[in-house]
Motif scaffolding. Structure first.
Motif, PDB file in Angstrom:
ATOM      1  N   MET A   1       0.850  -1.175   0.000  1.00 38.93           N
ATOM      2  CA  MET A   1       0.000   0.000   0.000  1.00 38.93           C
ATOM      3  C   MET A   1       0.892   1.233   0.000  1.00 38.93           C
ATOM      4  SD  MET A   1      -3.118   1.105   2.550  1.00 38.93           S
ATOM      5  CE  MET A   1      -2.308   1.065   4.120  1.00 38.93           C
ATOM      6  N   GLU A   2       0.662   2.109  -0.968  1.00 37.44           N
ATOM      7  CA  GLU A   2       1.423   3.345  -1.091  1.00 37.44           C
ATOM      8  C   GLU A   2       0.684   4.461  -0.363  1.00 37.44           C
ATOM      9  OE1 GLU A   2       2.140   6.455  -4.658  1.00 37.44           O
ATOM     10  OE2 GLU A   2       2.536   4.363  -5.117  1.00 37.44           O
ATOM     11  N   ILE A   3       1.394   5.172   0.523  1.00 40.78           N
ATOM     12  CA  ILE A   3       0.767   6.243   1.289  1.00 40.78           C
ATOM     13  C   ILE A   3       1.412   7.567   0.907  1.00 40.78           C
ATOM     14  CG2 ILE A   3       0.319   7.184   3.584  1.00 40.78           C
ATOM     15  CD1 ILE A   3       0.208   4.347   4.623  1.00 40.78           C
ATOM     16  N   THR A   4       0.574   8.552   0.543  1.00 45.85           N
ATOM     17  CA  THR A   4       1.040   9.876   0.165  1.00 45.85           C
ATOM     18  C   THR A   4       0.973  10.771   1.398  1.00 45.85           C
ATOM     19  OG1 THR A   4       0.115   9.481  -2.012  1.00 45.85           O
ATOM     20  CG2 THR A   4       0.677  11.753  -1.477  1.00 45.85           C
ATOM     21  N   ALA A   5       1.921  11.711   1.541  1.00 46.67           N
ATOM     22  CA  ALA A   5       2.049  12.511   2.757  1.00 46.67           C
ATOM     23  C   ALA A   5       0.925  13.525   2.965  1.00 46.67           C
ATOM     24  CB  ALA A   5       3.398  13.202   2.767  1.00 46.67           C
ATOM     25  N   ALA A   6       0.640  14.384   1.992  1.00 49.08           N
ATOM     26  CA  ALA A   6      -0.339  15.465   2.178  1.00 49.08           C
ATOM     27  C   ALA A   6      -1.756  14.920   2.052  1.00 49.08           C
ATOM     28  CB  ALA A   6      -0.103  16.567   1.161  1.00 49.08           C
ATOM     29  N   ILE A   7      -2.471  14.873   3.158  1.00 50.17           N
ATOM     30  CA  ILE A   7      -3.822  14.322   3.169  1.00 50.17           C
ATOM     31  C   ILE A   7      -4.806  15.441   2.861  1.00 50.17           C
ATOM     32  CG2 ILE A   7      -5.559  13.162   4.566  1.00 50.17           C
ATOM     33  CD1 ILE A   7      -3.254  11.963   6.200  1.00 50.17           C
ATOM     34  N   PRO A   8      -5.575  15.339   1.764  1.00 57.24           N
ATOM     35  CA  PRO A   8      -6.471  16.429   1.386  1.00 57.24           C
ATOM     36  C   PRO A   8      -7.709  16.555   2.265  1.00 57.24           C
ATOM     37  CG  PRO A   8      -6.688  14.633  -0.167  1.00 57.24           C
ATOM     38  CD  PRO A   8      -5.568  14.270   0.769  1.00 57.24           C
ATOM     39  N   VAL A   9      -8.156  15.458   2.885  1.00 58.10           N
ATOM     40  CA  VAL A   9      -9.380  15.494   3.694  1.00 58.10           C
ATOM     41  C   VAL A   9      -9.085  15.030   5.109  1.00 58.10           C
ATOM     42  CG1 VAL A   9     -10.897  15.101   1.728  1.00 58.10           C
ATOM     43  CG2 VAL A   9     -10.103  13.166   3.054  1.00 58.10           C
ATOM     44  N   GLN A  10      -9.943  15.423   6.009  1.00 60.60           N
ATOM     45  CA  GLN A  10      -9.859  14.969   7.389  1.00 60.60           C
ATOM     46  C   GLN A  10     -11.163  14.275   7.747  1.00 60.60           C
ATOM     47  OE1 GLN A  10      -7.029  15.293   9.204  1.00 60.60           O
ATOM     48  NE2 GLN A  10      -6.190  16.189   7.337  1.00 60.60           N
ATOM     49  N   LEU A  11     -11.083  13.323   8.640  1.00 60.52           N
ATOM     50  CA  LEU A  11     -12.263  12.662   9.182  1.00 60.52           C
ATOM     51  C   LEU A  11     -12.361  13.030  10.656  1.00 60.52           C
ATOM     52  CD1 LEU A  11     -11.831   9.042   7.734  1.00 60.52           C
ATOM     53  CD2 LEU A  11     -13.181  10.910   6.776  1.00 60.52           C
ATOM     54  N   SER A  12     -13.531  13.492  11.089  1.00 60.20           N
ATOM     55  CA  SER A  12     -13.719  13.791  12.505  1.00 60.20           C
ATOM     56  C   SER A  12     -13.677  12.485  13.289  1.00 60.20           C
ATOM     57  CB  SER A  12     -15.058  14.496  12.727  1.00 60.20           C
ATOM     58  OG  SER A  12     -16.121  13.575  12.554  1.00 60.20           O
ATOM     59  N   GLU A  13     -13.552  12.595  14.593  1.00 64.75           N
ATOM     60  CA  GLU A  13     -13.539  11.400  15.442  1.00 64.75           C
ATOM     61  C   GLU A  13     -14.837  10.613  15.280  1.00 64.75           C
ATOM     62  OE1 GLU A  13     -13.155  10.174  20.168  1.00 64.75           O
ATOM     63  OE2 GLU A  13     -12.612  12.202  19.544  1.00 64.75           O
ATOM     64  N   LYS A  55      -9.464   0.046  -4.850  1.00 62.87           N
ATOM     65  CA  LYS A  55      -8.452   0.993  -5.300  1.00 62.87           C
ATOM     66  C   LYS A  55      -8.269   0.880  -6.806  1.00 62.87           C
ATOM     67  CE  LYS A  55      -3.601   2.210  -4.633  1.00 62.87           C
ATOM     68  NZ  LYS A  55      -3.270   2.197  -6.052  1.00 62.87           N
ATOM     69  N   GLU A  56      -8.154   2.044  -7.466  1.00 58.55           N
ATOM     70  CA  GLU A  56      -7.884   2.109  -8.895  1.00 58.55           C
ATOM     71  C   GLU A  56      -6.515   2.744  -9.118  1.00 58.55           C
ATOM     72  OE1 GLU A  56     -11.227   4.170 -10.568  1.00 58.55           O
ATOM     73  OE2 GLU A  56     -12.635   2.597  -9.966  1.00 58.55           O
ATOM     74  N   GLU A  57      -6.029   2.642 -10.345  1.00 60.79           N
ATOM     75  CA  GLU A  57      -4.673   3.076 -10.671  1.00 60.79           C
ATOM     76  C   GLU A  57      -4.406   4.547 -10.345  1.00 60.79           C
ATOM     77  OE1 GLU A  57      -2.022   3.416 -14.663  1.00 60.79           O
ATOM     78  OE2 GLU A  57      -3.178   1.590 -14.421  1.00 60.79           O
ATOM     79  N   ASP A  58      -5.394   5.427 -10.559  1.00 58.26           N
ATOM     80  CA  ASP A  58      -5.162   6.856 -10.340  1.00 58.26           C
ATOM     81  C   ASP A  58      -5.594   7.326  -8.943  1.00 58.26           C
ATOM     82  OD1 ASP A  58      -7.840   6.458 -10.942  1.00 58.26           O
ATOM     83  OD2 ASP A  58      -8.056   8.356 -12.003  1.00 58.26           O
ATOM     84  N   ASP A  59      -5.700   6.398  -7.992  1.00 57.38           N
ATOM     85  CA  ASP A  59      -6.046   6.746  -6.613  1.00 57.38           C
ATOM     86  C   ASP A  59      -4.790   6.979  -5.785  1.00 57.38           C
ATOM     87  OD1 ASP A  59      -8.828   6.554  -6.815  1.00 57.38           O
ATOM     88  OD2 ASP A  59      -8.812   4.397  -6.428  1.00 57.38           O
ATOM     89  N   GLU A  60      -4.903   7.928  -4.861  1.00 54.85           N
ATOM     90  CA  GLU A  60      -3.889   8.100  -3.834  1.00 54.85           C
ATOM     91  C   GLU A  60      -4.448   7.464  -2.578  1.00 54.85           C
ATOM     92  OE1 GLU A  60      -3.288  12.384  -3.998  1.00 54.85           O
ATOM     93  OE2 GLU A  60      -1.512  12.044  -5.215  1.00 54.85           O
ATOM     94  N   VAL A  61      -3.581   6.828  -1.780  1.00 55.88           N
ATOM     95  CA  VAL A  61      -4.002   6.095  -0.595  1.00 55.88           C
ATOM     96  C   VAL A  61      -3.507   6.827   0.651  1.00 55.88           C
ATOM     97  CG1 VAL A  61      -3.844   3.893   0.646  1.00 55.88           C
ATOM     98  CG2 VAL A  61      -3.884   3.920  -1.854  1.00 55.88           C
ATOM     99  N   TYR A  62      -4.394   6.956   1.632  1.00 54.87           N
ATOM    100  CA  TYR A  62      -4.061   7.617   2.891  1.00 54.87           C
ATOM    101  C   TYR A  62      -4.526   6.737   4.035  1.00 54.87           C
ATOM    102  CZ  TYR A  62      -4.007  11.541  -0.346  1.00 54.87           C
ATOM    103  OH  TYR A  62      -3.763  12.354  -1.419  1.00 54.87           O
ATOM    104  N   ASP A  63      -3.883   6.900   5.174  1.00 53.04           N
ATOM    105  CA  ASP A  63      -4.340   6.268   6.399  1.00 53.04           C
ATOM    106  C   ASP A  63      -4.770   7.404   7.318  1.00 53.04           C
ATOM    107  OD1 ASP A  63      -3.986   5.472   9.292  1.00 53.04           O
ATOM    108  OD2 ASP A  63      -3.802   3.528   8.319  1.00 53.04           O
ATOM    109  N   ILE A  64      -6.056   7.467   7.621  1.00 55.47           N
ATOM    110  CA  ILE A  64      -6.573   8.509   8.500  1.00 55.47           C
ATOM    111  C   ILE A  64      -7.108   7.822   9.749  1.00 55.47           C
ATOM    112  CG2 ILE A  64      -8.202  10.405   8.773  1.00 55.47           C
ATOM    113  CD1 ILE A  64      -8.154  10.754   5.724  1.00 55.47           C
ATOM    114  N   ALA A  65      -6.337   7.905  10.820  1.00 57.27           N
ATOM    115  CA  ALA A  65      -6.717   7.305  12.109  1.00 57.27           C
ATOM    116  C   ALA A  65      -7.079   5.832  11.965  1.00 57.27           C
ATOM    117  CB  ALA A  65      -7.854   8.097  12.751  1.00 57.27           C
ATOM    118  N   GLY A  66      -6.329   5.102  11.146  1.00 54.21           N
ATOM    119  CA  GLY A  66      -6.561   3.678  10.971  1.00 54.21           C
ATOM    120  C   GLY A  66      -7.584   3.329   9.912  1.00 54.21           C
TER     121      GLY A  66
END
Length: 114
Positions: A1-13, A55-66
């Motif tokens: 899984m590739e993780i990109t640094a700058a996360i465009p969105v946030q998820l509230s608790e 996941k598709e080829e042009d997706d960026e992957v992020y981990d937001i609080a698990g």
């Protein structure tokens, strides 16, 4: 899984807790990610996309609080700084999009203009 640094969105608790609850349901496909995005349409010009997807080829992957989140590379500009919240009160129930970049929104809260 590739993780990109700058996360465009946030998820509230609350959003994180609800997504994790949904992911723990019996029969959930563990190969799916939470997709956050936009699509053309809606009363203000664009609508938000939120749901589980592969996941598709042009997706960026992020981990937001698990929570494994995917965003199309082209959608990041529309979503940057946005927060997804989950409300469970008497007046509102469901996911809510708080986008500081939207120049206008519609009454239903799921459509916006930039």
């Amino acid at each position: 899984m590739e993780i990109t640094a700058a996360i465009p969105v946030q998820l509230s608790e609350n959003a994180v807790n609800e997504v994790k609850r949904l992911m723990s349901e019996p029969g959930f496909d563990e190969n799916q990610y939470l997709r956050v995005g936009v699509k053309g349409g809606g009363c203000s010009g664009m609508s938000y996309v939120l749901g589980f997807d592969k996941k598709e080829e042009d997706d960026e992957v992020y981990d937001i609080a698990g929570v494994p989140v995917i965003v199309k590379k082209a959608h990041g500009i529309y979503l940057f700084g946005m927060q997804v919240d989950y409300q469970s009160g008497l007046n509102a129930r469901g996911f809510v999009f708080n986008n500081p970049n939207a120049s206008s929104t519609c009454g239903c809260g799921s459509s916006f203009a930039v």
